[in-house]
Design a protein around this motif. Structure first.
Motif: not given
Length: 239
Positions: A118-139
């Motif tokens: 199984l590949a883990v995609t985006i952790l369920t603790s993360m939202n759009e703001q969390s992604l932006a904080e690690v440099g991923i500019n996507a929903t």
């Protein structure tokens, strides 16, 4: 609408072997698998993982993420425990995923019950703001679908995803990938640190193959009864 049965995994998130063993004993026959992750494995070791999972299906959720050969070697070392499901991070990239799948094929050659990758995609603790904080500019949804396509194309048997992404993943990838969904909370439960959640019935109707439930089961006064209530909900959720 999906017609398959959604199966229940109980997350035994503890560093105590004694506590995990009590939960596993109480839940035997009430859940379809148990999940052991970083906390238990680091505290108790692989011998304890093997012993605790001897009587039940195991979801070994260690989320390996390193260079391809290192992750593949890690999976080879874990293969003798024979987890039903094992996790790596999709962000490790296509070569890491392909090498991991090849290693499992080699480790379980001639065995039809190979551990599923199984590949883990985006952790369920993360939202759009969390992604932006690690440099991923996507929903989260767009990033999950992008990573999901890449991971399945590279050899993953399935994905770990939020319930809110099931429909988009099915639309993009079809019915074949096995979808394992954490962040499940029965109605009225605390959301704790999860941001993207659903109830068991909602996840089943969306098409989850497995749901992962932790604290609503393990913190219940009667864990076995809590698990059985979720199983009953799953059985009536989808005709």
């Amino acid at each position: 609408m999906p017609s398959h049965r959604t199966r229940l995994i109980a997350a035994l998130d503890t560093s105590s072997y004694e506590q995990a063993s009590r939960w596993a004993t109480e839940l035997e026959g009430r859940v379809d698998a148990i999940k052991l992750g970083l906390e238990f494995t680091y505290a108790c070791g692989l011998d304890a993982v093997k012993k605790l999972s001897a009587r039940q299906e195991l979801f070994l959720d260690l989320k390996l993420h390193d260079i391809p050969n290192t992750v593949a070697s890690g999976l080879k070392a874990l293969a003798p425990i024979h987890p039903a499901l094992m996790t790596i991070h999709a962000l490790g990239g296509p070569k890491m995923i392909a090498r991991s799948r090849a290693m499992l094929e080699e480790a379980f050659e001639g065995n039809d019950s190979r551990s599923r990758l199984l590949a883990v995609t985006i952790l369920t603790s993360m939202n759009e703001q969390s992604l932006a904080e690690v440099g991923i500019n996507a929903t989260p949804l767009d990033e999950v679908v992008r990573l999901g396509r890449m991971a399945v194309r590279s050899g993953a048997d399935g994905l770990v995803c939020s319930a809110h992404e099931i429909t988009a993943l099915r639309d993009a990838l079809g019915d074949a990938p096995e979808l394992v969904v954490p962040g499940i909370r029965p109605a009225g439960s605390s959301t704790d640190d999860q941001k993207r959640i659903m109830t068991p019935a909602q996840a089943a109707r969306a098409g989850a193959d497995w749901i992962v439930v932790g604290r609503p089961i393990t913190r219940a006064d009667d864990p076995a009864a809590a698990a059985q209530a979720i199983q009953d909900e799953l059985r009536t959720a989808v005709p």
